[in-house]
Each structure stands twice: as C-alpha cells, then as structure tokens.
Design a protein around this motif. Structure first.
Motif, PDB file in Angstrom:
ATOM      1  N   ASP A 129       0.808  -1.213   0.000  1.00 36.67           N
ATOM      2  CA  ASP A 129       0.000   0.000   0.000  1.00 36.67           C
ATOM      3  C   ASP A 129       0.845   1.269   0.000  1.00 36.67           C
ATOM      4  OD1 ASP A 129      -2.325  -1.472  -0.012  1.00 36.67           O
ATOM      5  OD2 ASP A 129      -2.649  -1.323   2.168  1.00 36.67           O
ATOM      6  N   LEU A 130       2.160   1.143   0.203  1.00 39.25           N
ATOM      7  CA  LEU A 130       3.024   2.328   0.188  1.00 39.25           C
ATOM      8  C   LEU A 130       3.036   2.958  -1.203  1.00 39.25           C
ATOM      9  CD1 LEU A 130       6.096   1.014   2.209  1.00 39.25           C
ATOM     10  CD2 LEU A 130       4.509   2.823   2.917  1.00 39.25           C
ATOM     11  N   PRO A 131       3.130   4.289  -1.262  1.00 40.97           N
ATOM     12  CA  PRO A 131       3.271   4.933  -2.573  1.00 40.97           C
ATOM     13  C   PRO A 131       4.549   4.456  -3.273  1.00 40.97           C
ATOM     14  CG  PRO A 131       2.739   6.550  -0.877  1.00 40.97           C
ATOM     15  CD  PRO A 131       3.036   5.248  -0.169  1.00 40.97           C
ATOM     16  N   THR A 132       4.514   4.436  -4.579  1.00 40.80           N
ATOM     17  CA  THR A 132       5.669   4.009  -5.374  1.00 40.80           C
ATOM     18  C   THR A 132       6.912   4.759  -4.917  1.00 40.80           C
ATOM     19  OG1 THR A 132       4.243   3.544  -7.244  1.00 40.80           O
ATOM     20  CG2 THR A 132       6.590   3.846  -7.723  1.00 40.80           C
ATOM     21  N   GLY A 133       7.979   4.010  -4.725  1.00 36.03           N
ATOM     22  CA  GLY A 133       9.259   4.601  -4.330  1.00 36.03           C
ATOM     23  C   GLY A 133       9.497   4.663  -2.836  1.00 36.03           C
ATOM     24  N   GLN A 134       8.477   4.415  -2.018  1.00 34.34           N
ATOM     25  CA  GLN A 134       8.664   4.504  -0.566  1.00 34.34           C
ATOM     26  C   GLN A 134       8.992   3.160   0.079  1.00 34.34           C
ATOM     27  OE1 GLN A 134       5.667   6.725   1.488  1.00 34.34           O
ATOM     28  NE2 GLN A 134       5.886   8.489   0.150  1.00 34.34           N
ATOM     29  N   GLY A 135       9.086   2.126  -0.723  1.00 33.59           N
ATOM     30  CA  GLY A 135       9.423   0.813  -0.182  1.00 33.59           C
ATOM     31  C   GLY A 135      10.883   0.669   0.211  1.00 33.59           C
ATOM     32  N   LYS A 136      11.746   1.569  -0.262  1.00 31.18           N
ATOM     33  CA  LYS A 136      13.176   1.465   0.051  1.00 31.18           C
ATOM     34  C   LYS A 136      13.428   1.549   1.552  1.00 31.18           C
ATOM     35  CE  LYS A 136      17.805   3.194  -0.959  1.00 31.18           C
ATOM     36  NZ  LYS A 136      18.273   2.784   0.349  1.00 31.18           N
ATOM     37  N   ALA A 137      12.656   2.351   2.261  1.00 26.97           N
ATOM     38  CA  ALA A 137      12.826   2.450   3.717  1.00 26.97           C
ATOM     39  C   ALA A 137      12.563   1.104   4.385  1.00 26.97           C
ATOM     40  CB  ALA A 137      11.904   3.520   4.293  1.00 26.97           C
ATOM     41  N   VAL A 138      11.591   0.357   3.862  1.00 28.81           N
ATOM     42  CA  VAL A 138      11.305  -0.972   4.403  1.00 28.81           C
ATOM     43  C   VAL A 138      12.465  -1.914   4.093  1.00 28.81           C
ATOM     44  CG1 VAL A 138       9.715  -2.936   4.354  1.00 28.81           C
ATOM     45  CG2 VAL A 138       8.816  -0.595   4.206  1.00 28.81           C
ATOM     46  N   TRP A 139      12.983  -1.857   2.868  1.00 29.98           N
ATOM     47  CA  TRP A 139      14.137  -2.677   2.497  1.00 29.98           C
ATOM     48  C   TRP A 139      15.322  -2.364   3.404  1.00 29.98           C
ATOM     49  CZ3 TRP A 139      15.536  -7.014   0.542  1.00 29.98           C
ATOM     50  CH2 TRP A 139      16.863  -7.227   0.175  1.00 29.98           C
ATOM     51  N   ASP A 140      15.558  -1.077   3.665  1.00 30.88           N
ATOM     52  CA  ASP A 140      16.659  -0.687   4.556  1.00 30.88           C
ATOM     53  C   ASP A 140      16.435  -1.252   5.958  1.00 30.88           C
ATOM     54  OD1 ASP A 140      17.798   0.688   2.437  1.00 30.88           O
ATOM     55  OD2 ASP A 140      17.134   2.666   3.138  1.00 30.88           O
ATOM     56  N   GLY A 141      15.190  -1.205   6.446  1.00 27.91           N
ATOM     57  CA  GLY A 141      14.878  -1.783   7.749  1.00 27.91           C
ATOM     58  C   GLY A 141      15.089  -3.287   7.763  1.00 27.91           C
ATOM     59  N   PHE A 142      14.699  -3.946   6.667  1.00 26.47           N
ATOM     60  CA  PHE A 142      14.912  -5.386   6.564  1.00 26.47           C
ATOM     61  C   PHE A 142      16.403  -5.707   6.611  1.00 26.47           C
ATOM     62  CE2 PHE A 142      15.723  -9.260   4.151  1.00 26.47           C
ATOM     63  CZ  PHE A 142      14.902 -10.156   4.819  1.00 26.47           C
ATOM     64  N   MET A 143      17.209  -4.946   5.900  1.00 27.90           N
ATOM     65  CA  MET A 143      18.650  -5.204   5.888  1.00 27.90           C
ATOM     66  C   MET A 143      19.271  -4.925   7.258  1.00 27.90           C
ATOM     67  SD  MET A 143      19.086  -6.662   3.116  1.00 27.90           S
ATOM     68  CE  MET A 143      20.857  -6.865   3.206  1.00 27.90           C
ATOM     69  N   THR A 144      18.759  -3.939   7.978  1.00 25.69           N
ATOM     70  CA  THR A 144      19.220  -3.707   9.354  1.00 25.69           C
ATOM     71  C   THR A 144      18.898  -4.927  10.211  1.00 25.69           C
ATOM     72  OG1 THR A 144      18.958  -1.309   9.181  1.00 25.69           O
ATOM     73  CG2 THR A 144      18.901  -2.257  11.402  1.00 25.69           C
ATOM     74  N   MET A 145      17.649  -5.416  10.118  1.00 24.59           N
ATOM     75  CA  MET A 145      17.253  -6.601  10.876  1.00 24.59           C
ATOM     76  C   MET A 145      18.132  -7.786  10.506  1.00 24.59           C
ATOM     77  SD  MET A 145      15.651  -9.773  10.543  1.00 24.59           S
ATOM     78  CE  MET A 145      15.105  -9.608   8.865  1.00 24.59           C
ATOM     79  N   PHE A 146      18.369  -7.963   9.207  1.00 22.08           N
ATOM     80  CA  PHE A 146      19.136  -9.105   8.734  1.00 22.08           C
ATOM     81  C   PHE A 146      20.582  -9.033   9.234  1.00 22.08           C
ATOM     82  CE2 PHE A 146      20.599 -11.858   5.072  1.00 22.08           C
ATOM     83  CZ  PHE A 146      19.916 -12.979   5.500  1.00 22.08           C
ATOM     84  N   GLY A 147      21.162  -7.856   9.246  1.00 23.16           N
ATOM     85  CA  GLY A 147      22.508  -7.682   9.787  1.00 23.16           C
ATOM     86  C   GLY A 147      22.565  -8.010  11.271  1.00 23.16           C
ATOM     87  N   ARG A 148      21.559  -7.578  12.017  1.00 21.76           N
ATOM     88  CA  ARG A 148      21.508  -7.889  13.453  1.00 21.76           C
ATOM     89  C   ARG A 148      21.328  -9.384  13.679  1.00 21.76           C
ATOM     90  NH1 ARG A 148      17.863  -2.864  15.730  1.00 21.76           N
ATOM     91  NH2 ARG A 148      19.332  -1.239  15.077  1.00 21.76           N
ATOM     92  N   LEU A 149      20.493 -10.020  12.863  1.00 20.64           N
ATOM     93  CA  LEU A 149      20.297 -11.465  12.973  1.00 20.64           C
ATOM     94  C   LEU A 149      21.636 -12.182  12.769  1.00 20.64           C
ATOM     95  CD1 LEU A 149      17.467 -13.502  11.310  1.00 20.64           C
ATOM     96  CD2 LEU A 149      19.787 -14.296  11.256  1.00 20.64           C
TER      97      LEU A 149
END
Length: 124
Positions: A25-45
């Motif tokens: 549901d995010l506007p086009t182009g705003q998904g990068k923040a979620v990807w960045d959050g996912f990569m932060t989580m993945f690095g911590r994991l």
C-alpha cells in the motif's frame, strides 16, 4: 556458536518471513525504507550470539503481493542455541524501526524449530 547449556545440539530453525499488505500500500518509491529496515534486521540477525545462519531463500522474483502464510516471501535456515534466542530473532521485527513504525508493520516472521535429521553417512 556457543553450545547450548544442556550440551545438546542447537535448534534447527526455519524463520519464515512474509511481506504484508501495508508494504504494497506504500506509494511508489517509498518501499526502500522498508528494504533498509529489513537489511538492518538481517545484519543484526547475522550478528546475534548463538545464531549461525545456514542459508536463505528469497522468493520475491517469483511471487508478487502479500504473503501472510505459506508460501512465504523469504526463509532463513539457522542453527540457534536455544528458544529464548529464537524469540529474540523474532523480536527484531518489533525493535527495528522503519520511520515511525516497527518493521512488523510491513513484514511478519514465524519460526519453526526442531532438530537436524541425522546424517545417514554418520550412522553407517
């Protein structure tokens, strides 16, 4: 990875990760923040004591849309020292922020824990 206190083998855990409708549901182009959050989580994991990632699978090229259950968007297979550490991995989705929200607003995680099957070669 440290051995579990009981001296038993670590848990073999399949972390199942789904992307939910809020992401789509995010506007086009705003998904990068979620990807960045996912990569932060993945690095911590990857950096968590007691977690050894064995492999990953990402199905994002073969499925589009939310995945609230199987088939999941991505999977992480890991050896984990104990159940509290499994819970701590899942908790990363609560503690990693994406803007004003936790990562859990956009993704979910479930863990399936068991033990590795025996190596048939080792039993001969």
């Amino acid at each position: 990875m440290p051995e579990p206190e009981s001296g038993t083998a670590p848990l073999r855990v399949l972390f199942c990760i789904g992307v939910n409708q809020n992401f789509f549901d995010l506007p086009t182009g705003q998904g990068k923040a979620v990807w960045d959050g996912f990569m932060t989580m993945f690095g911590r994991l990857h950096g968590m004591p007691g977690v050894r990632v064995l492999g990953t699978i990402d199905d994002d090229q073969h499925m589009v849309g939310p995945s609230g259950s199987w088939p999941w968007t991505s999977y992480v297979l890991a050896d984990v020292v104990d159940q509290p550490t499994v819970a701590a991995v899942c908790n990363l989705f609560r503690t990693v922020q994406v803007g004003e929200y936790g990562l859990w607003r956009y993704m979910k995680i479930e863990a399936r824990a068991g033990r590795p099957l025996p190596d048939p070669e080792a039993t001969r």
